[in-house]
Enzyme design. Structure first.
Site, PDB file in Angstrom:
ATOM      1  N   LYS A  73       0.808  -1.230   0.000  1.00  0.00           N
ATOM      2  CA  LYS A  73       0.000   0.000   0.000  1.00  0.00           C
ATOM      3  C   LYS A  73       0.842   1.282   0.000  1.00  0.00           C
ATOM      4  O   LYS A  73       0.521   2.232  -0.705  1.00  0.00           O
ATOM      5  CB  LYS A  73      -0.935   0.014   1.219  1.00  0.00           C
ATOM      6  CG  LYS A  73      -2.052  -1.018   1.139  1.00  0.00           C
ATOM      7  CD  LYS A  73      -2.920  -0.939   2.383  1.00  0.00           C
ATOM      8  CE  LYS A  73      -4.102  -1.865   2.286  1.00  0.00           C
ATOM      9  NZ  LYS A  73      -5.039  -1.704   3.391  1.00  0.00           N
ATOM     10  N   ASN A  94      -5.167   1.844  -1.458  1.00  0.00           N
ATOM     11  CA  ASN A  94      -5.753   0.496  -1.562  1.00  0.00           C
ATOM     12  C   ASN A  94      -6.552   0.307  -2.849  1.00  0.00           C
ATOM     13  O   ASN A  94      -7.045  -0.779  -3.116  1.00  0.00           O
ATOM     14  CB  ASN A  94      -6.621   0.155  -0.329  1.00  0.00           C
ATOM     15  CG  ASN A  94      -7.987   0.814  -0.393  1.00  0.00           C
ATOM     16  OD1 ASN A  94      -8.177   1.812  -1.067  1.00  0.00           O
ATOM     17  ND2 ASN A  94      -8.939   0.243   0.321  1.00  0.00           N
ATOM     18  N   ASP A 109     -10.264   2.506   2.780  1.00  0.00           N
ATOM     19  CA  ASP A 109     -10.455   1.750   4.038  1.00  0.00           C
ATOM     20  C   ASP A 109     -11.312   2.531   5.042  1.00  0.00           C
ATOM     21  O   ASP A 109     -12.168   1.961   5.718  1.00  0.00           O
ATOM     22  CB  ASP A 109      -9.095   1.424   4.686  1.00  0.00           C
ATOM     23  CG  ASP A 109      -8.415   0.238   4.009  1.00  0.00           C
ATOM     24  OD1 ASP A 109      -9.081  -0.455   3.199  1.00  0.00           O
ATOM     25  OD2 ASP A 109      -7.218   0.005   4.277  1.00  0.00           O
ATOM     26  N   TYR A 238     -13.453  -8.629  12.619  1.00  0.00           N
ATOM     27  CA  TYR A 238     -14.665  -9.362  12.212  1.00  0.00           C
ATOM     28  C   TYR A 238     -14.585 -10.846  12.579  1.00  0.00           C
ATOM     29  O   TYR A 238     -15.540 -11.591  12.380  1.00  0.00           O
ATOM     30  CB  TYR A 238     -14.951  -9.192  10.714  1.00  0.00           C
ATOM     31  CG  TYR A 238     -13.790  -9.540   9.826  1.00  0.00           C
ATOM     32  CD1 TYR A 238     -13.531 -10.844   9.439  1.00  0.00           C
ATOM     33  CD2 TYR A 238     -12.930  -8.544   9.372  1.00  0.00           C
ATOM     34  CE1 TYR A 238     -12.459 -11.150   8.626  1.00  0.00           C
ATOM     35  CE2 TYR A 238     -11.849  -8.836   8.562  1.00  0.00           C
ATOM     36  CZ  TYR A 238     -11.625 -10.147   8.193  1.00  0.00           C
ATOM     37  OH  TYR A 238     -10.548 -10.440   7.405  1.00  0.00           O
TER      38      TYR A 238
HETATM   39  P1  NAD Z   1      -1.269  -2.396  11.960  1.00  0.00           P
HETATM   40  O1  NAD Z   1      -0.261  -3.430  12.317  1.00  0.00           O
HETATM   41  O2  NAD Z   1      -0.915  -1.326  11.000  1.00  0.00           O
HETATM   42  O3  NAD Z   1      -1.758  -1.675  13.311  1.00  0.00           O
HETATM   43  C1  NAD Z   1      -2.061  -2.394  14.467  1.00  0.00           C
HETATM   44  C2  NAD Z   1      -2.503  -1.440  15.575  1.00  0.00           C
HETATM   45  O4  NAD Z   1      -2.881  -2.236  16.695  1.00  0.00           O
HETATM   46  C3  NAD Z   1      -1.409  -0.481  16.057  1.00  0.00           C
HETATM   47  O5  NAD Z   1      -1.974   0.765  16.379  1.00  0.00           O
HETATM   48  C4  NAD Z   1      -0.901  -1.163  17.331  1.00  0.00           C
HETATM   49  O6  NAD Z   1      -0.373  -0.229  18.255  1.00  0.00           O
HETATM   50  C5  NAD Z   1      -2.188  -1.755  17.854  1.00  0.00           C
HETATM   51  N1  NAD Z   1      -1.979  -2.877  18.773  1.00  0.00           N
HETATM   52  C6  NAD Z   1      -1.616  -4.158  18.471  1.00  0.00           C
HETATM   53  N2  NAD Z   1      -1.532  -4.891  19.604  1.00  0.00           N
HETATM   54  C7  NAD Z   1      -1.853  -4.063  20.631  1.00  0.00           C
HETATM   55  C8  NAD Z   1      -1.952  -4.240  22.039  1.00  0.00           C
HETATM   56  N3  NAD Z   1      -1.709  -5.421  22.616  1.00  0.00           N
HETATM   57  N4  NAD Z   1      -2.304  -3.177  22.779  1.00  0.00           N
HETATM   58  C9  NAD Z   1      -2.562  -1.983  22.216  1.00  0.00           C
HETATM   59  N5  NAD Z   1      -2.499  -1.761  20.883  1.00  0.00           N
HETATM   60  C10 NAD Z   1      -2.138  -2.791  20.115  1.00  0.00           C
HETATM   61  O7  NAD Z   1      -2.540  -3.198  11.468  1.00  0.00           O
HETATM   62  P2  NAD Z   1      -3.792  -2.649  10.643  1.00  0.00           P
HETATM   63  O8  NAD Z   1      -3.613  -2.949   9.221  1.00  0.00           O
HETATM   64  O9  NAD Z   1      -4.052  -1.256  11.053  1.00  0.00           O
HETATM   65  O10 NAD Z   1      -4.950  -3.613  11.175  1.00  0.00           O
HETATM   66  C11 NAD Z   1      -5.487  -3.486  12.481  1.00  0.00           C
HETATM   67  C12 NAD Z   1      -6.650  -4.456  12.641  1.00  0.00           C
HETATM   68  O11 NAD Z   1      -7.682  -4.056  11.756  1.00  0.00           O
HETATM   69  C13 NAD Z   1      -6.304  -5.894  12.260  1.00  0.00           C
HETATM   70  O12 NAD Z   1      -6.850  -6.745  13.228  1.00  0.00           O
HETATM   71  C14 NAD Z   1      -6.985  -6.097  10.925  1.00  0.00           C
HETATM   72  O13 NAD Z   1      -7.425  -7.428  10.740  1.00  0.00           O
HETATM   73  C15 NAD Z   1      -8.185  -5.169  11.068  1.00  0.00           C
HETATM   74  N6  NAD Z   1      -8.708  -4.718   9.778  1.00  0.00           N
HETATM   75  C16 NAD Z   1      -9.989  -5.021   9.475  1.00  0.00           C
HETATM   76  C17 NAD Z   1     -10.512  -4.631   8.265  1.00  0.00           C
HETATM   77  C18 NAD Z   1     -11.940  -4.991   7.939  1.00  0.00           C
HETATM   78  O14 NAD Z   1     -12.294  -5.001   6.748  1.00  0.00           O
HETATM   79  N7  NAD Z   1     -12.786  -5.246   8.915  1.00  0.00           N
HETATM   80  C19 NAD Z   1      -9.728  -3.907   7.350  1.00  0.00           C
HETATM   81  C20 NAD Z   1      -8.420  -3.578   7.706  1.00  0.00           C
HETATM   82  C21 NAD Z   1      -7.898  -3.994   8.924  1.00  0.00           C
END
Ligand code: NAD
Length: 300
Positions: A73, A94, A109, A238
């Site tokens: 991305k 994206n 997103d 989800y």
């Molecule tokens: P990323 O790795 O860029 O970010 C992860 C975030 O989670 C960071 O802010 C990190 O600090 C935080 N984090 C992780 N573990 C933590 C903990 N124990 N305590 C506090 N904060 C914590 O990942 P991303 O791409 O931003 O994705 C984040 C979540 O969103 C994922 O679970 C992903 O599956 C979900 N997501 C869902 C959709 C959807 O369509 N529903 C789309 C995109 C991402």
């Protein structure tokens, strides 16, 4: 064999790695079939150092566009001819739209969450949003909430590094007159966190906390008393469909219709991309029915 495909059929796809698990081909091909559009959508394995040659291929094959997923991305955003506002602020793309060789990068997103909230009868305009996380998904959601008229976005993140990135994005938006009050705090500033939630309108978890199997049963909000009747709680997770955060919000007094899981986010970010590719609305209702039937079929 699909007899719909001919010599005139246009190509779209999704690029990223790993990509073979992607649900996007099914989703977009259903919509092309629904409208009788002469397009086909495939998944292409692509890592960061293959981005340039993949973008050349998109132009060379006159693809209408492509979705982009991890880990490409940010690398794609650096190579676009044009960027949408959201993609420029976030520094990630994206969705690529190809207009006669001119590639425009979009970031849908954040629209995924806002579209899903709308689908549940909730609007973002004038709302005070509390956002947990400052990663990829959180950045896109933060920017879209601000662009779509949220009154404030208060970001809480575990570490200072992510918070600094969010602050830098917020600063760029402020310089360009995006009218939204932004605040940035560490998650350990508990008092601030609980105060923001108890006074806020929409709480969004955009961290991976609560996800199956790594952190199922965990939530960043320990105090159920902060939830209130008028608070909307949105969890980007989800799987599981009801996370610990959602369960606690319900037990803490949030109304059932105000507690929403992330299943629709993928659909609505896709709907925004579909509109960019085709100018048409994604047939979301029919697509949902189709996907639900397929799931039921798998369970049998
Ligand atoms: P990323 O790795 O860029 O970010 C992860 C975030 O989670 C960071 O802010 C990190 O600090 C935080 N984090 C992780 N573990 C933590 C903990 N124990 N305590 C506090 N904060 C914590 O990942 P991303 O791409 O931003 O994705 C984040 C979540 O969103 C994922 O679970 C992903 O599956 C979900 N997501 C869902 C959709 C959807 O369509 N529903 C789309 C995109 C991402």
């Amino acid at each position: 064999m699909d007899t719909r495909i001919s010599g005139t059929t246009g190509l779209l796809g999704v690029i990223g790695s790993p990509i073979r698990h992607s649900g996007s081909p099914l989703m977009y091909n259903f919509c092309f079939d629904y409208y009788g559009l002469d397009y086909v959508y495939l998944a292409f394995e692509c890592n960061e150092d293959q981005v340039n040659e993949t973008l050349d291929a998109i132009r060379r094959l006159q693809m209408r566009g492509a979705n982009v997923t991890m880990p490409c991305k940010q690398a794609v955003a650096k190579q676009m001819d044009r960027l949408s506002k959201a993609a420029r602020y976030v520094g990630a793309v994206n969705t690529i739209v190809n207009d006669q060789g001119v590639l425009t990068g979009h970031m849908t997103d954040g629209l995924g969450v806002i579209g899903d909230l709308k689908d549940h009868g909730k609007t973002i305009e004038g709302k005070d949003v509390i956002l947990l996380g400052a990663g990829g998904a959180a950045g896109a959601i933060m920017v879209q909430c601000a662009l779509d008229g949220a009154r404030s976005v208060t970001v809480f993140n575990r570490g200072e590094a992510g918070l600094s990135k969010a602050r830098a994005i917020g600063e760029r938006m402020r310089e360009e007159q995006v009218k939204c009050r932004m605040e940035y705090h560490l998650l350990r500033e508990e008092e601030k966190l609980y105060q923001a939630i108890s006074q806020g309108d929409i709480l969004i978890n955009a961290t991976s906390v609560g996800m199956r199997p790594m952190s199922e049963g965990q939530s960043l909000i320990q105090n159920k008393d902060v939830f209130h009747e008028n608070l909307v709680v949105y969890d980007v997770i989800y799987n599981p469909p009801v996370t610990k955060l959602m369960q606690d919000a319900l037990e803490g007094g949030c109304r059932k219709e105000n507690v929403i899981g992330g299943k629709g986010m993928l659909l609505w970010q896709g709907a925004a991309a579909f509109q960019l590719y085709t100018g048409l609305e994604m047939p979301v209702k029919q697509l949902k029915e189709f996907l639900e039937k397929r799931e039921e079929g798998k369970e049998k």
